[in-house]
Design an enzyme around this catalytic site. Structure first.
Site, PDB file in Angstrom:
ATOM      1  N   GLY A 135      13.337 -23.085  35.956  1.00 53.26           N
ATOM      2  CA  GLY A 135      13.878 -23.975  35.335  1.00 53.26           C
ATOM      3  C   GLY A 135      13.284 -23.899  33.672  1.00 53.26           C
ATOM      4  CE  LYS A 190      15.591 -17.148  32.046  1.00 58.12           C
ATOM      5  NZ  LYS A 190      14.559 -17.206  31.365  1.00 58.12           N
ATOM      6  CB  SER A 253      12.635 -16.931  24.315  1.00 55.36           C
ATOM      7  OG  SER A 253      13.459 -16.019  25.060  1.00 55.36           O
ATOM      8  NE  ARG A 254       8.097 -12.203  28.420  1.00 54.61           N
ATOM      9  CZ  ARG A 254       7.690 -11.619  29.156  1.00 54.61           C
ATOM     10  NH1 ARG A 254       6.851 -10.552  29.224  1.00 54.61           N
ATOM     11  NH2 ARG A 254       8.098 -12.075  30.409  1.00 54.61           N
TER      12      ARG A 254
END
Length: 334
Positions: A135, A190, A253-254
């Site tokens: 999630g 994603k 986000s990496r």
């Protein structure tokens, strides 16, 4: 509090956040990892100084590198990089009871076999019940007790209830779904789209382009879900559109950061899950003869000879423009 022992394999940020959730509800929680700094700081100071130095942890959490801790576990959560999954399981599986539920908290596809993580686990631990937790969650927000939501995918509702009771808190919520494969392919895909988003933001593409990319990405996600026999409706779950939005529109986000810095010659060997996932998805599309334009375009970009040079940005723009035109079925304006 539930009288059971839970083990989290992996002492990174996400594994630690999961352990802290479990510690509110279960008697003993152990983090199994190799890093001595993490082990010592958790056992002595109740903090993970390496990954989450500003977050105090519940005191019923301990850490160890001893495999025998797995023997008494009733729930095992796995939060290690996907490419090291099989090697890990082969080392520890003799210590895992067949009655234990395995909850996968990592996202990726095994590069050599193109198997999802649940498929890898099933090969190594064929008798165990497998679930997938996925999630839109950043570890530091979960630890800060900001309301967070995840899907818990599995095929045994009774086992789900057991896991949810151990994991859920006043600020962390889970929803049961049965689409294990769709949940995993979305979690992997994603990361690829997040890299493209980072590229576009770095090149000042604008909100119009990024919003359109989301629509195109959801269509491509359907193709990969079909390949792995998942349910396209899973796209609308927390593990689908929810995780996609979080990963693609946050510089925390990496994979987003990797895409952003890629234009400037950031090392293509960077340790992000999206890099190996990209290669796996590209190969899946090729084998199944499916034209996944976004995935294939990003793969092409990472293979450019101009990587790290002044012409690299122009090469990226050309490829992305060509991809958008192809997806829309139109020709470039003269």
């Amino acid at each position: 509090m539930v009288l059971m022992d839970s083990v989290v394999i992996g002492g990174g940020a996400w594994g630690t956040a999961i352990a802290n959730l479990l510690a509110f509800n279960t008697q003993r929680v152990t983090i199994f990892c190799r890093n001595t700094t993490v082990i010592d700081s958790i056992n002595k100071r109740h903090i993970n100084t390496k990954y989450l130095p500003t977050f105090p942890l519940n005191k019923n959490i301990s850490a160890t590198s001893r495999m025998d801790v797995l023997k008494n576990a009733e729930l095992i959560f796995v939060a290690v990089p996907s490419q090291s999954m099989r090697e890990l399981l082969q080392k520890v599986k003799e210590n895992i009871k067949e009655s234990v539920q395995i909850i996968l908290c990592n996202k990726g596809i095994e590069r050599e076999s193109l198997l999802l993580m649940s498929e890898v686990v099933h090969e190594e631990l064929p008798k165990n019940d497998i679930f997938v937790l996925s999630g839109p969650n950043f570890a530091h927000e979960v630890l800060s007790k900001k309301p967070s939501f995840s899907n818990l995918a599995g095929r045994n509702k009774t086992s789900y209830d057991k896991i949810a009771n151990a994991l859920s808190t006043e600020t962390f919520f889970t929803k049961y779904i049965t689409d294990i494969n769709g949940t995993q392919i979305l979690g992997a895909f994603k990361n690829v789209i997040a890299i493209i988003c980072g590229l576009l933001v770095r090149m000042d593409a604008g909100s119009n382009t990024l919003s359109a990319l989301m629509s195109l990405a959801l269509e491509e996600a359907r193709s990969f879900i079909t390949i792995k026999n998942g349910n396209p409706d899973t796209i609308m779950e927390f593990c689908g559109i929810g995780d996609l939005v979080l990963t693609c529109f946050s510089n925390k986000s990496r994979n987003f950061r990797y895409g952003y810095r890629l234009v400037d010659g950031y090392s293509e060997n960077a340790l992000v899950e999206g890099k190996s996932t990209l290669e796996s998805l590209h190969e899946l599309a090729r084998i199944h003869n499916i034209n996944c334009v976004l995935t294939n375009t990003l793969y092409t970009v990472t293979q450019f000879n101009s990587y790290g040079t002044s012409s690299f940005e122009q090469d990226i723009k050309r490829e992305l423009n060509s991809a958008f035109m192809s997806l829309l079925g139109c020709a470039k304006n003269p």
